[in-house]
Design an enzyme around this catalytic site. Structure first.
Site, PDB file in Angstrom:
ATOM      1  N   THR A   1     -20.318 -11.594  -0.776  1.00 51.48           N
ATOM      2  CA  THR A   1     -19.596 -10.660  -1.654  1.00 51.48           C
ATOM      3  C   THR A   1     -19.111  -9.468  -0.838  1.00 51.48           C
ATOM      4  O   THR A   1     -18.747  -8.448  -1.409  1.00 51.48           O
ATOM      5  CB  THR A   1     -20.499 -10.139  -2.800  1.00 51.48           C
ATOM      6  N   SER A   2     -19.112  -9.601   0.502  1.00 49.79           N
ATOM      7  CA  SER A   2     -18.772  -8.430   1.311  1.00 49.79           C
ATOM      8  C   SER A   2     -17.320  -8.455   1.775  1.00 49.79           C
ATOM      9  O   SER A   2     -16.455  -7.814   1.163  1.00 49.79           O
ATOM     10  CB  SER A   2     -19.728  -8.301   2.492  1.00 49.79           C
ATOM     11  N   ARG A   3     -17.015  -9.193   2.827  1.00 47.20           N
ATOM     12  CA  ARG A   3     -15.629  -9.341   3.292  1.00 47.20           C
ATOM     13  C   ARG A   3     -15.463 -10.758   3.835  1.00 47.20           C
ATOM     14  O   ARG A   3     -16.357 -11.291   4.517  1.00 47.20           O
ATOM     15  CB  ARG A   3     -15.298  -8.336   4.402  1.00 47.20           C
TER      16      ARG A   3
ATOM     17  N   ASP B   1     -30.619  -5.567   9.635  1.00 42.67           N
ATOM     18  CA  ASP B   1     -29.673  -4.436   9.622  1.00 42.67           C
ATOM     19  C   ASP B   1     -29.902  -3.672  10.910  1.00 42.67           C
ATOM     20  O   ASP B   1     -31.020  -3.676  11.449  1.00 42.67           O
ATOM     21  CB  ASP B   1     -29.927  -3.529   8.395  1.00 42.67           C
TER      22      ASP B   1
ATOM     23  N   ILE C   1     -25.389  -1.671  -1.196  1.00 46.18           N
ATOM     24  CA  ILE C   1     -25.346  -2.914  -1.980  1.00 46.18           C
ATOM     25  C   ILE C   1     -26.528  -3.819  -1.620  1.00 46.18           C
ATOM     26  O   ILE C   1     -27.190  -4.367  -2.511  1.00 46.18           O
ATOM     27  CB  ILE C   1     -23.997  -3.641  -1.774  1.00 46.18           C
TER      28      ILE C   1
ATOM     29  N   GLU D   1      -7.540 -13.730   1.806  1.00 48.78           N
ATOM     30  CA  GLU D   1      -7.404 -13.458   0.377  1.00 48.78           C
ATOM     31  C   GLU D   1      -6.190 -12.615   0.036  1.00 48.78           C
ATOM     32  O   GLU D   1      -5.724 -12.621  -1.100  1.00 48.78           O
ATOM     33  CB  GLU D   1      -8.670 -12.769  -0.164  1.00 48.78           C
TER      34      GLU D   1
ATOM     35  N   ASP E   1     -16.965 -14.406  -2.978  1.00 52.09           N
ATOM     36  CA  ASP E   1     -16.131 -13.524  -3.800  1.00 52.09           C
ATOM     37  C   ASP E   1     -14.997 -12.969  -2.952  1.00 52.09           C
ATOM     38  O   ASP E   1     -14.117 -12.287  -3.464  1.00 52.09           O
ATOM     39  CB  ASP E   1     -16.996 -12.376  -4.348  1.00 52.09           C
TER      40      ASP E   1
ATOM     41  N   PRO F   1     -20.719  -4.557   6.505  1.00 49.60           N
ATOM     42  CA  PRO F   1     -19.264  -4.350   6.491  1.00 49.60           C
ATOM     43  C   PRO F   1     -18.595  -5.251   7.522  1.00 49.60           C
ATOM     44  O   PRO F   1     -19.271  -5.777   8.425  1.00 49.60           O
ATOM     45  CB  PRO F   1     -19.106  -2.876   6.874  1.00 49.60           C
TER      46      PRO F   1
ATOM     47  N   HIS G   1     -12.607 -11.737  -5.685  1.00 51.49           N
ATOM     48  CA  HIS G   1     -12.938 -10.340  -5.349  1.00 51.49           C
ATOM     49  C   HIS G   1     -13.189  -9.522  -6.625  1.00 51.49           C
ATOM     50  O   HIS G   1     -12.591  -8.462  -6.830  1.00 51.49           O
ATOM     51  CB  HIS G   1     -11.815  -9.718  -4.497  1.00 51.49           C
TER      52      HIS G   1
HETATM   53  P1  NAD Z   1     -23.061   0.484   3.323  1.00 53.39           P
HETATM   54  O1  NAD Z   1     -22.244   1.193   4.340  1.00 53.39           O
HETATM   55  O2  NAD Z   1     -23.892   1.274   2.365  1.00 53.39           O
HETATM   56  O3  NAD Z   1     -24.047  -0.554   4.050  1.00 53.39           O
HETATM   57  C1  NAD Z   1     -23.680  -1.352   5.119  1.00 53.39           C
HETATM   58  C2  NAD Z   1     -24.933  -1.673   5.914  1.00 53.39           C
HETATM   59  O4  NAD Z   1     -24.560  -2.562   6.962  1.00 53.39           O
HETATM   60  C3  NAD Z   1     -25.571  -0.442   6.551  1.00 53.39           C
HETATM   61  O5  NAD Z   1     -26.952  -0.397   6.252  1.00 53.39           O
HETATM   62  C4  NAD Z   1     -25.323  -0.647   8.040  1.00 53.39           C
HETATM   63  O6  NAD Z   1     -26.374  -0.130   8.853  1.00 53.39           O
HETATM   64  C5  NAD Z   1     -25.260  -2.160   8.134  1.00 53.39           C
HETATM   65  N1  NAD Z   1     -24.556  -2.628   9.310  1.00 53.39           N
HETATM   66  C6  NAD Z   1     -23.442  -2.128   9.879  1.00 53.39           C
HETATM   67  N2  NAD Z   1     -23.120  -2.834  10.979  1.00 53.39           N
HETATM   68  C7  NAD Z   1     -24.046  -3.803  11.100  1.00 53.39           C
HETATM   69  C8  NAD Z   1     -24.252  -4.853  12.026  1.00 53.39           C
HETATM   70  N3  NAD Z   1     -23.425  -5.046  13.064  1.00 53.39           N
HETATM   71  N4  NAD Z   1     -25.294  -5.674  11.843  1.00 53.39           N
HETATM   72  C9  NAD Z   1     -26.158  -5.471  10.804  1.00 53.39           C
HETATM   73  N5  NAD Z   1     -26.009  -4.494   9.891  1.00 53.39           N
HETATM   74  C10 NAD Z   1     -24.965  -3.679  10.041  1.00 53.39           C
HETATM   75  O7  NAD Z   1     -22.033  -0.460   2.555  1.00 53.39           O
HETATM   76  P2  NAD Z   1     -22.210  -1.080   1.094  1.00 53.39           P
HETATM   77  O8  NAD Z   1     -21.762  -0.110   0.069  1.00 53.39           O
HETATM   78  O9  NAD Z   1     -23.554  -1.685   0.982  1.00 53.39           O
HETATM   79  O10 NAD Z   1     -21.100  -2.226   1.148  1.00 53.39           O
HETATM   80  C11 NAD Z   1     -21.211  -3.327   2.024  1.00 53.39           C
HETATM   81  C12 NAD Z   1     -19.885  -4.042   2.049  1.00 53.39           C
HETATM   82  O11 NAD Z   1     -19.641  -4.647   0.770  1.00 53.39           O
HETATM   83  C13 NAD Z   1     -18.664  -3.127   2.232  1.00 53.39           C
HETATM   84  O12 NAD Z   1     -18.416  -2.887   3.612  1.00 53.39           O
HETATM   85  C14 NAD Z   1     -17.555  -3.917   1.617  1.00 53.39           C
HETATM   86  O13 NAD Z   1     -16.939  -4.697   2.620  1.00 53.39           O
HETATM   87  C15 NAD Z   1     -18.255  -4.845   0.628  1.00 53.39           C
HETATM   88  N6  NAD Z   1     -17.889  -4.594  -0.773  1.00 53.39           N
HETATM   89  C16 NAD Z   1     -17.420  -5.641  -1.510  1.00 53.39           C
HETATM   90  C17 NAD Z   1     -17.077  -5.440  -2.850  1.00 53.39           C
HETATM   91  C18 NAD Z   1     -16.575  -6.570  -3.717  1.00 53.39           C
HETATM   92  O14 NAD Z   1     -16.044  -6.310  -4.808  1.00 53.39           O
HETATM   93  N7  NAD Z   1     -16.729  -7.822  -3.336  1.00 53.39           N
HETATM   94  C19 NAD Z   1     -17.197  -4.165  -3.405  1.00 53.39           C
HETATM   95  C20 NAD Z   1     -17.704  -3.132  -2.620  1.00 53.39           C
HETATM   96  C21 NAD Z   1     -18.043  -3.354  -1.298  1.00 53.39           C
END
Ligand code: NAD
Length: 332
Positions: A232-234, A174, A155, A263, A258, A206, A295
């Site tokens: 938009t993550s968690r 990252d 994302i 939530e 989001d 994440p 969300h």
């Molecule tokens: P992904 O696994 O492809 O990417 C996560 C990135 O975070 C990776 O590059 C990883 O190296 C990095 N990371 C992990 N731990 C870290 C840390 N301590 N410090 C810095 N970077 C770190 O995941 P994604 O598909 O890009 O999704 C990211 C997050 O988005 C998901 O975990 C989920 O929580 C959230 N998400 C939200 C929605 C929504 O509808 N709002 C939908 C999908 C996903």
């Protein structure tokens, strides 16, 4: 194979029923979220299909194992709602949908940025009342601003590709750097530097113990006055009381969320006739420079199709004793 679904809405059923025609599983849908209150209703299922606010804690997993459930298919990318140690102990195979249209979430992050910035939500209401005045609607150019991307996975990378078109400076943090992003000029910096230099900070890591409350009273001190924070993550990435304080003191200029730490008691349901028993979200929603969506970042037709197809494929392969095609789809 019988698959029992939790937290389902009519749109989930539409997509899963449509794509299940070529898999032929027996699908059972529960609207309620999964937790200790409902887990005993699981009957005869070999697999469970769960969503982001379903609680797969040790107690729930113990009951599921006792009922003969072997597979857990998460129809989400995140898996912070699963007790992984307990899952391993009971020998569950857990799969997820690692990348279902990352563009859906990245595009929603942009929608939040531009809504907060250009105040289109306010303009929409104003012109409906024939108020064409511009006072209070002034925004800023994204062009030339510094955008901080926390997490450059699927994302975060999609978000970087979009923001590149605006002509802004892109910086990122990252634990694993992306060569693709570096090739088009994204600069990786230490965490506190990204906090310090960003005009807009977008969270895409994440939720892990190492990332919980990464936006807190201390890290806020490093940020620019007037910063825009988009999550938009968690929800757990943000310490909400600290952010409320940051909004009150005007250190935070804009907040778009989001996702919200509490939530699970609110999102994905119509509470319009209920009193919301959560002072934090009520206060957050009272700020004119805060935008909350429930969300919905993932919620596009393309993403729902991808979620249904990948989830059913994952289950089909597990049932045949095979690994999912994408190794990232395996959680345990
Ligand atoms: P992904 O696994 O492809 O990417 C996560 C990135 O975070 C990776 O590059 C990883 O190296 C990095 N990371 C992990 N731990 C870290 C840390 N301590 N410090 C810095 N970077 C770190 O995941 P994604 O598909 O890009 O999704 C990211 C997050 O988005 C998901 O975990 C989920 O929580 C959230 N998400 C939200 C929605 C929504 O509808 N709002 C939908 C999908 C996903």
């Amino acid at each position: 194979m019988k698959v029992t679904f939790f937290s389902t809405k009519p749109y989930d059923r539409d997509f899963f029923d449509r794509f299940n025609r070529s898999f032929g599983f027996e699908l059972e849908y529960f609207e309620t979220h999964l937790g200790p209150h409902i887990v005993n209703a699981v009957d005869g299922a070999t697999a469970i299909c769960a969503f982001v606010n379903d609680k797969l804690n040790a107690e729930v997993l113990r009951v599921l194992a006792g009922k003969g459930v072997r597979y857990i298919a998460l129809r989400s990318a995140g898996f912070n709602n699963v007790d992984l140690d307990a899952a391993k102990k009971h020998g569950f195979r857990i799969c997820r949908v690692p990348a279902y249209s990352p563009e859906a979430v990245a595009e929603h992050a942009l929608a939040m940025i531009q809504t907060l910035n250009r105040k289109t939500h306010k303009a929409y209401n104003r012109v409906r009342e024939h108020n064409f005045a511009l006072n209070g609607l002034m925004g800023f150019n994204i062009h030339g601003k510094t955008i901080g991307i926390m997490g450059t996975g699927n994302i975060g990378r999609a978000f970087a590709r979009i923001m590149r078109g605006f002509g802004c400076t892109l910086i990122a943090y990252d634990v694993q750097e992306s060569e693709e992003l570096k090739a088009f000029g994204v600069q990786y910096l230490p965490l506190n530097e990204v906090f310090a230099q960003s005009d807009v900070l977008s969270l895409h890591v994440p939720l892990l113990e190492s990332t919980r409350h990464m936006v807190n009273a201390d890290t806020l001190k490093h940020m620019k006055p007037g910063v825009m924070i988009i999550n938009t993550s968690r929800g757990g990435l943000i310490d909400s009381p600290a952010v409320l304080e940051g909004l009150r003191s005007k250190h935070i200029g804009y907040l778009g969320i989001d996702v919200y730490e509490q939530e699970d008691k609110l999102f994905f349901r119509d509470l319009s006739h209920t009193i919301i028993d959560d002072d934090t979200i009520q206060l957050l929603m009272s700020f004119p420079n805060v935008l909350v969506t429930g969300h919905q970042a993932f919620f596009t037709a393309e993403a729902l199709e991808e979620i249904a197809v990948t989830t059913l494929q994952n289950l089909s392969r597990l049932q045949q004793g095979l690994e999912p095609e994408n190794p990232a789809a395996i959680v345990v």
